[in-house]
Design a protein around this motif. Structure first.
Motif, mmCIF file in Angstrom:
data_model
loop_
_atom_site.group_PDB
_atom_site.id
_atom_site.type_symbol
_atom_site.label_atom_id
_atom_site.label_comp_id
_atom_site.label_asym_id
_atom_site.label_seq_id
_atom_site.Cartn_x
_atom_site.Cartn_y
_atom_site.Cartn_z
ATOM 1 N N LEU A 140 0.845 -1.182 0.000
ATOM 2 C CA LEU A 140 0.000 0.000 0.000
ATOM 3 C C LEU A 140 0.886 1.239 0.000
ATOM 4 O O LEU A 140 1.752 1.390 0.869
ATOM 5 N N HIS A 141 0.669 2.117 -0.968
ATOM 6 C CA HIS A 141 1.493 3.324 -1.067
ATOM 7 C C HIS A 141 0.904 4.405 -0.160
ATOM 8 O O HIS A 141 -0.016 5.119 -0.526
ATOM 9 N N GLY A 142 1.480 4.502 1.026
ATOM 10 C CA GLY A 142 1.042 5.510 1.980
ATOM 11 C C GLY A 142 2.040 6.634 2.140
ATOM 12 O O GLY A 142 2.049 7.318 3.171
ATOM 13 N N ALA A 143 2.873 6.853 1.118
ATOM 14 C CA ALA A 143 3.984 7.803 1.211
ATOM 15 C C ALA A 143 3.878 8.897 0.142
ATOM 16 O O ALA A 143 2.916 8.968 -0.618
ATOM 17 N N HIS A 144 4.877 9.788 0.123
ATOM 18 C CA HIS A 144 5.177 10.698 -0.985
ATOM 19 C C HIS A 144 4.029 11.619 -1.374
ATOM 20 O O HIS A 144 3.893 12.001 -2.533
ATOM 21 N N GLY A 145 3.197 11.991 -0.423
ATOM 22 C CA GLY A 145 2.165 12.972 -0.719
ATOM 23 C C GLY A 145 0.997 12.442 -1.504
ATOM 24 O O GLY A 145 0.214 13.236 -2.050
ATOM 25 N N TYR A 146 0.820 11.120 -1.580
ATOM 26 C CA TYR A 146 -0.328 10.557 -2.286
ATOM 27 C C TYR A 146 -1.505 10.419 -1.323
ATOM 28 O O TYR A 146 -1.459 10.892 -0.195
ATOM 29 N N LEU A 147 -2.599 9.798 -1.759
ATOM 30 C CA LEU A 147 -3.863 9.932 -1.053
ATOM 31 C C LEU A 147 -3.794 9.561 0.425
ATOM 32 O O LEU A 147 -4.265 10.326 1.282
ATOM 33 N N ILE A 148 -3.251 8.385 0.744
ATOM 34 C CA ILE A 148 -3.200 7.987 2.158
ATOM 35 C C ILE A 148 -2.411 9.006 2.959
ATOM 36 O O ILE A 148 -2.805 9.409 4.060
ATOM 37 N N ASP A 149 -1.289 9.457 2.415
ATOM 38 C CA ASP A 149 -0.455 10.470 3.055
ATOM 39 C C ASP A 149 -1.212 11.786 3.200
ATOM 40 O O ASP A 149 -1.056 12.504 4.191
ATOM 41 N N GLN A 150 -2.048 12.119 2.225
ATOM 42 C CA GLN A 150 -2.821 13.363 2.269
ATOM 43 C C GLN A 150 -3.793 13.385 3.437
ATOM 44 O O GLN A 150 -4.051 14.440 4.017
#
Length: 369
Positions: free
Chosen positions: A176-186
């Protein structure tokens, strides 16, 4: 050498602790953003990595923020990925797909609709998309639409469906991409989340979306088939550093620890960043005793040092795998690496075999003992 030692956790069994990091390469077939035979060759060439994590793979059309990236939400895309996983497995490799929703880091010309995010807020940012004059290049992102509660639930279900598609396509698991300013990170950061409902305000509320996505995906495919990428010391997609993201991330990892995920993946040392303090790593290890992966400009030597510190279990390498498909063998033999040619940066994104599958393996016969 610990890098070359095997790693076992849950049903995940890796031949070594070297991971090929996720890297967008934009080679999907058009129309339809479908994985293809060229991509299968690319990943199969690098199957000696203990684990491959694919390029970011959108879970839905609105989750797409970069043109020419392969999705995993249509039958044709799933069939294309099946060819990739088969090629990797035939070369005795393991492969996870990185599930990706970019949120506001998109434009309607890429997503086909107004991008969505935790709140209707935008920072200056550019992504890879169609240019007005034709072709592709970097374009400014659009202003996102704030997600409704129904949008949130539908997006969680899209993550779950994408994970199920991944298993049916033969993947060994998902990240799960939760990094780099993407949705989860947002949802996690103050600058992009100014909601006043259960998904905004307090740190507990701002990590709710991450927790619910992870739990739902783990329930569907098994927690030991799920990895999570975070980047608390990277400021990408934001104008300002978030003063709370470090503590919030640790609280989220502590909450997720009972799931016993395949790994948590710290992305470091890219874009605008500060170095992760060793004390933070130690706190992360105390709060999260399950496998930890790190990535970000590591060399074989610094990766070995990190493993010997006990603060990480796996180390991911990105650009060295672009120019060295036999990266693991070179590390094992002490052979020199083919350097990345930054003058040929245009081959990183889009195009064909050039700069993608045409890098030779090293002659390791004369490697030092």
């Amino acid at each position: 050498m610990l890098l070359l030692d095997s790693h076992h956790f849950g049903r995940l069994s890796l031949a070594n602790r070297i991971v090929m990091a996720p890297m967008t390469r934009s080679r999907a077939s058009q129309p339809g953003d479908i994985p293809n035979a060229l991509m299968a060759t690319y990943y199969a060439q690098r199957a000696s990595a203990g684990l491959i994590v694919t390029e970011g793979t959108p879970i839905s059309p609105v989750g797409r923020g970069y043109s020419l990236t392969p999705g995993i939400y249509t039958p044709e895309q799933v069939a294309g990925w099946s060819g990739v996983t088969q090629a990797v497995h035939e070369n005795h490799g393991k492969i996870f797909v990185q599930l990706w929703h970019v949120g506001r880091r998109s434009h309607e010309s890429i997503a086909g609709q107004t991008p969505v995010s935790a709140s209707s807020l935008k920072d200056p940012d550019k992504v890879y998309g169609p240019l007005p004059e034709g072709g592709f290049g970097m374009i400014e992102t659009g202003v996102p639409r704030a997600m409704t509660l129904q949008d949130i639930q539908e997006t969680i279900e899209e993550f779950v469906n994408a994970a199920a598609h991944a298993i049916s396509a033969g993947f060994d698991g998902v990240e799960l991409h939760g990094a780099h300013g993407y949705l989860i990170d947002q949802f996690m950061r103050v600058a992009s989340n100014q909601r006043n409902d259960a998904y905004g305000g307090s740190q507990h509320n701002r990590m709710r979306f991450l927790i619910e996505v992870t739990e739902a995906v783990a329930q569907r495919i098994g927690s030991d088939r799920v990895g999570l990428r975070v980047s608390p010391f990277v400021t990408e997609g934001y104008a300002q550093v978030d003063p709370e993201i470090g503590d919030l991330t640790l609280k989220a990892l502590e909450a997720l620890a009972p799931l016993k995920l395949a790994y948590v993946h710290f992305s470091e040392n890219i874009s605008r960043y500060v170095e992760m303090p060793w004390e933070y790593r130690a706190r992360a290890r105390r709060l999260y005793p399950n496998p930890i992966m790190v990535a970000g400009k590591y060399t074989a030597a610094s990766a070995e040092h990190m493993l010997r510190s006990g603060l990480a279990d796996l180390v991911a390498f990105g650009q060295p795998f672009i120019t060295n498909p036999d990266f693991v063998a070179r590390v094992a033999k002490g052979s020199p690496l083919t350097p990345v040619n930054y003058e040929a940066h245009s081959t990183f994104y889009g195009g064909g075999a050039e700069g993608y599958t045409d890098y030779p393996e090293a002659d390791v016969v004369t490697a030092p003992a």
